[in-house]
Design a protein around this motif. Sequence first.
Motif, PDB file in Angstrom:
ATOM      1  N   ARG A 289      -8.032  -1.547  -3.457  1.00 39.73           N
ATOM      2  CA  ARG A 289      -8.735  -0.555  -4.267  1.00 39.73           C
ATOM      3  C   ARG A 289      -8.419   0.877  -3.837  1.00 39.73           C
ATOM      4  O   ARG A 289      -8.936   1.826  -4.435  1.00 39.73           O
ATOM      5  CB  ARG A 289     -10.238  -0.799  -4.197  1.00 39.73           C
ATOM      6  CG  ARG A 289     -10.636  -2.177  -4.717  1.00 39.73           C
ATOM      7  CD  ARG A 289     -12.147  -2.359  -4.720  1.00 39.73           C
ATOM      8  NE  ARG A 289     -12.778  -1.439  -5.665  1.00 39.73           N
ATOM      9  CZ  ARG A 289     -14.084  -1.355  -5.830  1.00 39.73           C
ATOM     10  NH1 ARG A 289     -14.896  -2.104  -5.113  1.00 39.73           N
ATOM     11  NH2 ARG A 289     -14.594  -0.503  -6.709  1.00 39.73           N
ATOM     12  N   LEU A 290      -7.608   1.045  -2.812  1.00 43.16           N
ATOM     13  CA  LEU A 290      -7.242   2.387  -2.379  1.00 43.16           C
ATOM     14  C   LEU A 290      -6.215   2.982  -3.338  1.00 43.16           C
ATOM     15  O   LEU A 290      -5.485   2.262  -4.021  1.00 43.16           O
ATOM     16  CB  LEU A 290      -6.675   2.357  -0.961  1.00 43.16           C
ATOM     17  CG  LEU A 290      -7.632   1.858   0.133  1.00 43.16           C
ATOM     18  CD1 LEU A 290      -6.911   1.811   1.480  1.00 43.16           C
ATOM     19  CD2 LEU A 290      -8.866   2.746   0.222  1.00 43.16           C
ATOM     20  N   ALA A 291      -6.121   4.306  -3.356  1.00 45.17           N
ATOM     21  CA  ALA A 291      -5.210   4.989  -4.279  1.00 45.17           C
ATOM     22  C   ALA A 291      -3.797   5.116  -3.725  1.00 45.17           C
ATOM     23  O   ALA A 291      -2.906   5.602  -4.421  1.00 45.17           O
ATOM     24  CB  ALA A 291      -5.755   6.378  -4.617  1.00 45.17           C
ATOM     25  N   HIS A 292      -3.568   4.698  -2.482  1.00 46.41           N
ATOM     26  CA  HIS A 292      -2.212   4.702  -1.932  1.00 46.41           C
ATOM     27  C   HIS A 292      -1.308   3.814  -2.788  1.00 46.41           C
ATOM     28  O   HIS A 292      -1.777   2.887  -3.464  1.00 46.41           O
ATOM     29  CB  HIS A 292      -2.205   4.163  -0.495  1.00 46.41           C
ATOM     30  CG  HIS A 292      -3.171   4.842   0.418  1.00 46.41           C
ATOM     31  ND1 HIS A 292      -3.774   4.206   1.477  1.00 46.41           N
ATOM     32  CD2 HIS A 292      -3.659   6.110   0.432  1.00 46.41           C
ATOM     33  CE1 HIS A 292      -4.583   5.040   2.102  1.00 46.41           C
ATOM     34  NE2 HIS A 292      -4.522   6.201   1.481  1.00 46.41           N
ATOM     35  N   ARG A 293      -0.010   4.069  -2.724  1.00 37.99           N
ATOM     36  CA  ARG A 293       0.906   3.295  -3.575  1.00 37.99           C
ATOM     37  C   ARG A 293       0.877   1.815  -3.221  1.00 37.99           C
ATOM     38  O   ARG A 293       0.947   0.948  -4.110  1.00 37.99           O
ATOM     39  CB  ARG A 293       2.336   3.849  -3.445  1.00 37.99           C
ATOM     40  CG  ARG A 293       3.353   3.099  -4.317  1.00 37.99           C
ATOM     41  CD  ARG A 293       4.710   3.756  -4.271  1.00 37.99           C
ATOM     42  NE  ARG A 293       4.697   5.067  -4.923  1.00 37.99           N
ATOM     43  CZ  ARG A 293       4.847   5.261  -6.233  1.00 37.99           C
ATOM     44  NH1 ARG A 293       5.007   4.233  -7.055  1.00 37.99           N
ATOM     45  NH2 ARG A 293       4.837   6.476  -6.729  1.00 37.99           N
ATOM     46  N   HIS A 294       0.789   1.491  -1.939  1.00 38.02           N
ATOM     47  CA  HIS A 294       0.827   0.086  -1.520  1.00 38.02           C
ATOM     48  C   HIS A 294      -0.478  -0.294  -0.826  1.00 38.02           C
ATOM     49  O   HIS A 294      -1.014   0.492  -0.040  1.00 38.02           O
ATOM     50  CB  HIS A 294       2.005  -0.152  -0.575  1.00 38.02           C
ATOM     51  CG  HIS A 294       3.339   0.147  -1.198  1.00 38.02           C
ATOM     52  ND1 HIS A 294       3.874  -0.622  -2.204  1.00 38.02           N
ATOM     53  CD2 HIS A 294       4.227   1.153  -0.962  1.00 38.02           C
ATOM     54  CE1 HIS A 294       5.047  -0.111  -2.569  1.00 38.02           C
ATOM     55  NE2 HIS A 294       5.282   0.971  -1.829  1.00 38.02           N
ATOM     56  N   PRO A 295      -0.985  -1.495  -1.069  1.00 31.84           N
ATOM     57  CA  PRO A 295      -2.273  -1.919  -0.483  1.00 31.84           C
ATOM     58  C   PRO A 295      -2.111  -2.408   0.954  1.00 31.84           C
ATOM     59  O   PRO A 295      -2.409  -3.567   1.273  1.00 31.84           O
ATOM     60  CB  PRO A 295      -2.715  -3.049  -1.425  1.00 31.84           C
ATOM     61  CG  PRO A 295      -1.434  -3.662  -1.885  1.00 31.84           C
ATOM     62  CD  PRO A 295      -0.449  -2.509  -2.004  1.00 31.84           C
ATOM     63  N   ILE A 296      -1.663  -1.501   1.809  1.00 33.53           N
ATOM     64  CA  ILE A 296      -1.430  -1.859   3.210  1.00 33.53           C
ATOM     65  C   ILE A 296      -2.179  -0.870   4.091  1.00 33.53           C
ATOM     66  O   ILE A 296      -1.915   0.345   4.035  1.00 33.53           O
ATOM     67  CB  ILE A 296       0.074  -1.816   3.566  1.00 33.53           C
ATOM     68  CG1 ILE A 296       0.887  -2.727   2.647  1.00 33.53           C
ATOM     69  CG2 ILE A 296       0.282  -2.211   5.028  1.00 33.53           C
ATOM     70  CD1 ILE A 296       2.384  -2.553   2.803  1.00 33.53           C
TER      71      ILE A 296
END
Length: 861
Positions: free
Chosen positions: A802-809
């Motif tokens: 759910r974070l706005a970073h490009r990758h969910p890492i």
Amino acid sequence: MLRPRSSRSRRSEMRLVIAPDKFKGSLTAPEVAERVASGARRVDPAIEVVTVPVADGGEGTLDAVLAAGFESRTALVAGPTGGQISAEFAVRGDEAVVEMARASGLDLLEGRKDPLRATSLGTGQLIRAALDVGCRRIVLGIGGSASTDGGAGLLQGLGARFLDAEGEELPPGGAALGRLASVDLSALDARLTDAEIVLASDVDNPLTGPTGAAEVFGPQKGATAEDVATLEAGLSRLVEVLDAAGGLAVPAAEASVRQGAGAAGGVGFAAIALGATRRAGVDVVLEETGLAAKLNGADAVITGEGSLDEQSLMGKTPVGVARAAAVAGLPVYAVCGRTTLSAESISDAGFAGVRALSELEPDAQRSMTEAGALLEELAESLVRDILEAVGPATPEPASSAPAQRYDLVLRGRALIDGTFVAAEVGVQGGRIARIGAVGTGLDADRIVELAADEVLLPGLVDTHVHVNEPGRTEWEGFESATRAAAAGGVTTIVDMPLNSIPPTVSVAALDEKRAVAEGRVFVDVGFWGGVIPGNIAELAPLHDEGVYGFKCFLLPSGVDEFPEVSVAEMREAMAVLAELDSLLIVHAEDAHIIEESVQPGSREYAPFLASRPRSAEDAAIAEVIQGAVDTGVRAHILHLSNGDSLSRIAAARADGVDLTVETCPHYLTLTAEDILDGSTAFKCCPPIREGDNREELWRGLSEGIIDYIVSDHSPSTPEMKFAGDGDFSLAWGGIASLQLGLPLVWTHARERGFLLEQVVSLMAEKPAARVGLVDKGRIVEGGAADFAVFAPEEKFTVDAKRLAHRHPITPYDGQQLTGIVRTTYLAGVPVDSDAPRGRLLRREDPASRRTAEPIENGETA
């Protein structure tokens, strides 16, 4: 002396809130409050009086919460020398308040101090009694303790067993701990796992050492020099055995060096090891008593304690009440037995006036004996003075001039000049045009009332972000990076010169990067230049084009297009940048030491950690310091991970070197001991180090050796981050946390006694000031109208997807954090994730820093 208050609308009858602590040896806090109330009613029976007895988290805490409506409960527990006593605790719903002094207090010994055998067993038994009646949030108020047993007694009261070499249970007290051979935690109360423990304490001493529990507080409990040595040895043994046993929420070695571990003879250590959150005692009590709500509609506040002196200014009750009154926009007065404060100190602490019993009775013994009657008389005189200072309520004259209308007005608790106050903030044309107290009545096209659980912060400033565009947009990119920044309350970032292709090492590369970013950023963005071998002639042109400074590496950077420089090349760049009055920021790890420390590839974290030793960081920092000394350049150490370097940094600054230092959330919140095999989401360079090192970094922040906190947001693709099936030697070294910085730091900072005001300064004002973003990072008239609306008590669980970073890492996936950014404003407008409105910034020349305006290309001149 009383000073007039500022005008504010009020009723014709006065409403007075009385919130004192005890007068030790004379009156309890409820007795003080009633005596002051009686004196006020002598002046005018119509005065509405609200009494709120308070405390600083130590002795008197129970009296305060019982007066606030908690229910009294009792339990039979062990007293400080082991004999059975009846001790009181307080309950409200599923919450309990336990005051250590009621079970393990020095006053219970009636003068018969026993420093070697006194125990905290009864305090642990009180906590267990609270669990038995269904409480799952337990506030532990510590202070006035008789014991120096490291909280072993408390743990014993909760089911732990402490054994000697023969397997026999040790007798109570700190002296016996020297014979500790093993500990059995198998019967430790399982309900602790689901319980929240709040440690109400202002003491920041560690458990052991020259500033530890035995050395500092042992003599106050009757310990001789020989006793202190015995107790110190016992505490050290306790840590050693508990650490080897494991099974605690916080490893014992780490808990022992946390701020507050030495409180109450080491009960702070035991509580921290159980996972307690440490908070300033007075703040906890003020919350439990509901003082903030009771200030609504009041006209003035009276607080006080027996002695008002310099120690009172270090977080004691009167200053805590004064802070709360300031937030509500109310004048606060103090009563006391005596005061040694100067008029200047009284004013600086926020008091409109202070009155002492010594004015009426100079004899100290008689003043204590007759404190009640004297206090009524003193309160009567004080309230008459308050009425005179406040003056009668009169309507404000009507003004013929039309009131100014703003684009936006935000009303609520706002962080202004380093403290939270109830304020109205008027915004015009993207800037803060007016700041007034709540009630000023600022008008606007849009008026936003903050919720009761929200505060208004300046937008955060993150000067260490790797956006990776152009050239590696699949790693992150301007759109996703700046969306994530805005979601985390960050309104300004400064982009690193790598890992974009091309890197920002020439004006042509800077122009290309700006062209890609134009019209695609959701927050304001500035840029760093880079120093690599052979680009010395590019530094002045880049400086003229508005970069905020220059970055170099002293070892390979991880990308071929941004090679490291030698020490000689760094010094050459330093000389050029010193002439330009620019800033050199350095990734400081020594290449030669790193080359000598290469380890075989592995899924285990330990070999990777060994490949980036602390000595490499310290040696490189020494080179940066010497170069700054020789050239006069302004220098900055990036992402400090090594607590061993703090003394070197502090010494350089003491010698006048213009040097600043940053650290990052991952070094303050994660530890090497917690990184599992193959968990390369945790890999970064320099590496996350051991728990004791983490506490040293927190110490560096508290002492001002480390200047600020930024993210070092350095994402990559999943294929790179998990390369080699979790092989730490192959995976990309960088952590994605841009959106999570504030809740990460706040969650861990509050456990160590930091205030939110301090955290925001470290993440907004200080980084902005260092790089020259003079209108950022503060809520000040004329400044940028960049804000974060923050709910500091709301909890959430991190979900990487759910974070706005490009990758969910992110290594924080699944962690529970405290504090949520609900709205972010850029230039006075809420950030819309579908409408990029951010500007590209240029460094301002000193002469124009206060008057810079946006120019047509969207940049700042």
